[in-house]
Design an enzyme around this catalytic site. Structure first.
Site, PDB file in Angstrom:
ATOM      1  N   LYS A 226       0.856  -1.189   0.000  1.00  0.00           N
ATOM      2  CA  LYS A 226       0.000   0.000   0.000  1.00  0.00           C
ATOM      3  C   LYS A 226       0.886   1.231   0.000  1.00  0.00           C
ATOM      4  O   LYS A 226       1.783   1.369   0.840  1.00  0.00           O
ATOM      5  CB  LYS A 226      -0.896   0.011   1.246  1.00  0.00           C
ATOM      6  CG  LYS A 226      -1.901   1.162   1.260  1.00  0.00           C
ATOM      7  CD  LYS A 226      -3.114   0.812   0.433  1.00  0.00           C
ATOM      8  CE  LYS A 226      -3.985   2.032   0.166  1.00  0.00           C
ATOM      9  NZ  LYS A 226      -3.462   2.881  -0.935  1.00  0.00           N
TER      10      LYS A 226
ATOM     11  N   GLN B 270       7.112   3.858   3.983  1.00  0.00           N
ATOM     12  CA  GLN B 270       5.704   3.473   3.973  1.00  0.00           C
ATOM     13  C   GLN B 270       5.475   2.183   4.755  1.00  0.00           C
ATOM     14  O   GLN B 270       4.439   2.009   5.401  1.00  0.00           O
ATOM     15  CB  GLN B 270       5.236   3.287   2.524  1.00  0.00           C
ATOM     16  CG  GLN B 270       3.726   3.305   2.351  1.00  0.00           C
ATOM     17  CD  GLN B 270       3.156   4.707   2.414  1.00  0.00           C
ATOM     18  OE1 GLN B 270       3.674   5.628   1.820  1.00  0.00           O
ATOM     19  NE2 GLN B 270       2.060   4.864   3.143  1.00  0.00           N
TER      20      GLN B 270
ATOM     21  N   LYS C 232       5.287   3.244   8.393  1.00  0.00           N
ATOM     22  CA  LYS C 232       4.130   4.121   8.569  1.00  0.00           C
ATOM     23  C   LYS C 232       2.843   3.307   8.575  1.00  0.00           C
ATOM     24  O   LYS C 232       1.971   3.481   9.441  1.00  0.00           O
ATOM     25  CB  LYS C 232       4.088   5.149   7.436  1.00  0.00           C
ATOM     26  CG  LYS C 232       2.919   6.135   7.518  1.00  0.00           C
ATOM     27  CD  LYS C 232       2.777   6.947   6.247  1.00  0.00           C
ATOM     28  CE  LYS C 232       4.020   7.716   5.901  1.00  0.00           C
ATOM     29  NZ  LYS C 232       3.824   8.579   4.703  1.00  0.00           N
TER      30      LYS C 232
ATOM     31  N   LYS D 263       5.452   1.769  -2.982  1.00  0.00           N
ATOM     32  CA  LYS D 263       5.404   3.120  -3.541  1.00  0.00           C
ATOM     33  C   LYS D 263       5.694   3.024  -5.032  1.00  0.00           C
ATOM     34  O   LYS D 263       6.348   2.085  -5.495  1.00  0.00           O
ATOM     35  CB  LYS D 263       6.442   4.024  -2.866  1.00  0.00           C
ATOM     36  CG  LYS D 263       6.087   5.504  -2.884  1.00  0.00           C
ATOM     37  CD  LYS D 263       4.986   5.843  -1.886  1.00  0.00           C
ATOM     38  CE  LYS D 263       4.698   7.343  -1.864  1.00  0.00           C
ATOM     39  NZ  LYS D 263       3.723   7.695  -0.814  1.00  0.00           N
TER      40      LYS D 263
ATOM     41  N   GLY E 190      -2.798   8.076  -4.508  1.00  0.00           N
ATOM     42  CA  GLY E 190      -2.192   9.283  -5.052  1.00  0.00           C
ATOM     43  C   GLY E 190      -1.040   9.768  -4.193  1.00  0.00           C
ATOM     44  O   GLY E 190      -0.833   9.317  -3.074  1.00  0.00           O
ATOM     45  N   ASP E 191      -0.274  10.690  -4.748  1.00  0.00           N
ATOM     46  CA  ASP E 191       0.820  11.357  -4.033  1.00  0.00           C
ATOM     47  C   ASP E 191       1.066  12.642  -4.816  1.00  0.00           C
ATOM     48  O   ASP E 191       0.181  13.118  -5.551  1.00  0.00           O
ATOM     49  CB  ASP E 191       2.053  10.440  -3.960  1.00  0.00           C
ATOM     50  CG  ASP E 191       3.155  10.962  -3.027  1.00  0.00           C
ATOM     51  OD1 ASP E 191       2.823  11.672  -2.062  1.00  0.00           O
ATOM     52  OD2 ASP E 191       4.329  10.682  -3.266  1.00  0.00           O
TER      53      ASP E 191
ATOM     54  N   THR F  93      -4.727  13.404   5.321  1.00  0.00           N
ATOM     55  CA  THR F  93      -3.336  13.579   5.747  1.00  0.00           C
ATOM     56  C   THR F  93      -3.178  14.873   6.537  1.00  0.00           C
ATOM     57  O   THR F  93      -2.511  14.904   7.585  1.00  0.00           O
ATOM     58  CB  THR F  93      -2.377  13.563   4.543  1.00  0.00           C
ATOM     59  OG1 THR F  93      -2.622  12.392   3.759  1.00  0.00           O
ATOM     60  CG2 THR F  93      -0.934  13.561   4.998  1.00  0.00           C
TER      61      THR F  93
ATOM     62  N   ASN G 100      -2.984  19.203  -1.177  1.00  0.00           N
ATOM     63  CA  ASN G 100      -3.999  18.681  -0.260  1.00  0.00           C
ATOM     64  C   ASN G 100      -3.540  18.674   1.190  1.00  0.00           C
ATOM     65  O   ASN G 100      -4.288  19.068   2.091  1.00  0.00           O
ATOM     66  CB  ASN G 100      -4.371  17.238  -0.663  1.00  0.00           C
ATOM     67  CG  ASN G 100      -5.534  17.192  -1.631  1.00  0.00           C
ATOM     68  OD1 ASN G 100      -6.136  18.207  -1.944  1.00  0.00           O
ATOM     69  ND2 ASN G 100      -5.836  16.012  -2.119  1.00  0.00           N
TER      70      ASN G 100
ATOM     71  N   SER H  84      -6.919   5.687   3.489  1.00  0.00           N
ATOM     72  CA  SER H  84      -6.917   4.831   2.297  1.00  0.00           C
ATOM     73  C   SER H  84      -7.276   3.397   2.676  1.00  0.00           C
ATOM     74  O   SER H  84      -8.020   2.715   1.967  1.00  0.00           O
ATOM     75  CB  SER H  84      -5.539   4.856   1.628  1.00  0.00           C
ATOM     76  OG  SER H  84      -5.347   6.048   0.905  1.00  0.00           O
TER      77      SER H  84
END
Length: 447
Positions: free
Chosen positions: A92, A113, A116, A128, A167-168, A211, A242, A379
């Site tokens: 993820k 990630q 996290k 990622k 998304g990023d 976030t 965002n 997410s």
């Protein structure tokens, strides 16, 4: 600094195997330094090769992305997906479309990630991806054709129970829509294979805000533990995407005054407090530049260049732009101006020198892998809703997010104290995230 002989050897091997990837080296070194008391207490992590495995991605996918621009010319970009660790769930992590993207950047992000995602306590592994494609200045048609080409290759390697991208930077609602549409077309499946989807086709309420809101929930808990809060504080937020927009919104709701925001060209300073509606109109409405804020508020200041934003006097700093945006000098400027707390909304936005400066000065510091985990947590909540064919209300999702962020803070704080580093949330987040992944890997045997 790493002093344990075994961990030093691991770090040297990482550098040899991943040459020319400083961001990845930086991310690994930070985690390994935190793990010194852990490997002393649990030598089985060394004996069973867990740490040697955990710094090596399970899989790296790299591919060509051909697409046709509006003039009919064929363009070529590179696509990447690093599936770093699936010990606690399907991979993820977001997709980043930006000229700076390369294999090393994606590996650093995937490694971060992994821990996290572990901190959220939700069953998701670390991954990622992205491309060196730049959506800025491209037409909707060009972005669509690129996304369709990108997904034509990526779809071979992802799935709702295998790898779920999101998304990023450079990948917002428009891009997710094009990517999901192509996946659905090619696979003839309507599954939760991407998160950050539109509300009409399986997206979650509060995902856009998650976030930024989560960053503030974490920061508020950190402040609360020190006997204070956002109320009455002056805040500087870097970025204007965002994360920055919704961190500004939530900080304001919690009683703070945000006085500065930025983009890749420069920053604005408004002593009266940022007019967030104006920023949203510029950034979300017409994809404009932050300097256009002066068209609405000519009394505000605009400064070229981004680093100067950290010279603005504030009580709380929320870096929400990109990696390594706060260096040692910027950190010293923040400390000299009386900052009391720094919490990271972007991925690894503070250099090691900056983090050292904050810690030496006794500044409250919330590291990215803990403080900005709200996006991936929501997410994962979107994945749950997709699996159950349900849609929760904004309030339900926000309440779950709030609880997750409080628990992340408490887990990081408790881990730091358990291993003799009370108040060091960098070490605490690394340790708490690592232990869940490592124990799962031990259970699997050699993996």
């Amino acid at each position: 600094m790493i002093t344990n002989a075994y961990l030093l050897e691991v770090m040297e091997n990482v550098k040899k195997r991943n040459q020319g990837e400083p961001e990845f080296h930086q991310a690994v070194a930070e985690v390994l330094e935190s793990l010194e008391p852990v490997v002393e207490k649990y030598p089985e992590f060394i004996e069973k090769g867990v740490i040697d495995s955990i710094v090596e991605p399970e899989r790296i996918i790299k591919f060509r992305v051909p697409w046709v621009d509006d003039s009919g010319k064929v363009q070529i970009n590179r696509g990447f997906r690093v599936q770093f660790n699936s010990a606690i769930g399907p991979y993820k992590g977001g997709l980043r479309f930006h000229p700076s993207v390369n294999e090393g950047i994606i590996k650093f992000l995937g490694f971060e990630q992994t821990f996290k995602n572990s901190l959220t306590t939700l069953p998701i592994g670390g991954g990622k991806g992205g491309s060196d494609f730049d959506p800025k200045g491209k037409s909707d048609g060009e972005v669509m054709r690129f996304c369709q080409s990108f997904m034509t290759e990526l779809q071979k390697y992802i799935g709702a129970d295998t790898d779920v991208p999101a998304g990023d930077i450079g990948v917002g609602a428009r891009e997710i829509g094009y990517l999901f549409g192509q996946y659905k077309r090619l696979r003839d499946e309507y599954t939760g294979v991407l998160t950050g989807k539109g509300l009409t086709y399986g997206g979650s309420l509060a995902r856009k805000e998650a976030t930024g809101y989560g960053l503030c929930y974490f920061t508020e808990e950190m402040l609360k533990d020190s006997g204070t809060s956002f109320a009455g504080k002056t805040v500087v937020v870097s970025g204007s995407g965002n994360v920055a927009i919704y961190a500004t919104e939530k900080a304001t709701t919690l009683g703070a005054k945000v006085v500065a925001m930025s983009d890749s060209n420069g920053y604005i300073y408004d002593k009266n407090g940022i007019d967030l509606a104006a920023v949203k109109a510029i950034k979300e409405g017409r994809r404009g530049r932050i300097k256009e804020y002066l068209d609405v508020h000519p009394e505000a200041e605009y400064h070229e260049g981004c680093s100067g934003i950290w010279t603005v006097k504030c009580d709380i700093a929320l870096p929400c732009a990109t990696q390594n945006e706060i260096n040692g000098e910027s950190a010293k400027a923040l400390v000299a101006n009386g900052v009391m707390a720094v919490a990271e909304g972007a991925n690894m936005p503070s250099t090691p020198d900056a983090i050292h400066t904050f810690q030496q000065a006794g500044i409250l510091f919330g590291p990215a892998k803990a403080a900005n985990a709200g996006g991936v947590a929501t997410s994962a909540l979107e994945m749950s809703q997709n699996s159950m064919r349900l849609s929760w209300s904004f309030e339900e999702v926000d309440e779950k997010l709030h609880g997750i962020m409080i628990n992340i803070y408490k887990s990081a704080s408790a881990a730091a104290e358990e291993f003799g580093m009370k108040g060091n949330l960098v070490a605490g987040a690394n340790i708490a995230g690592f232990l869940k992944v490592a124990r799962s890997m031990l259970a699997y045997g050699v993996c």
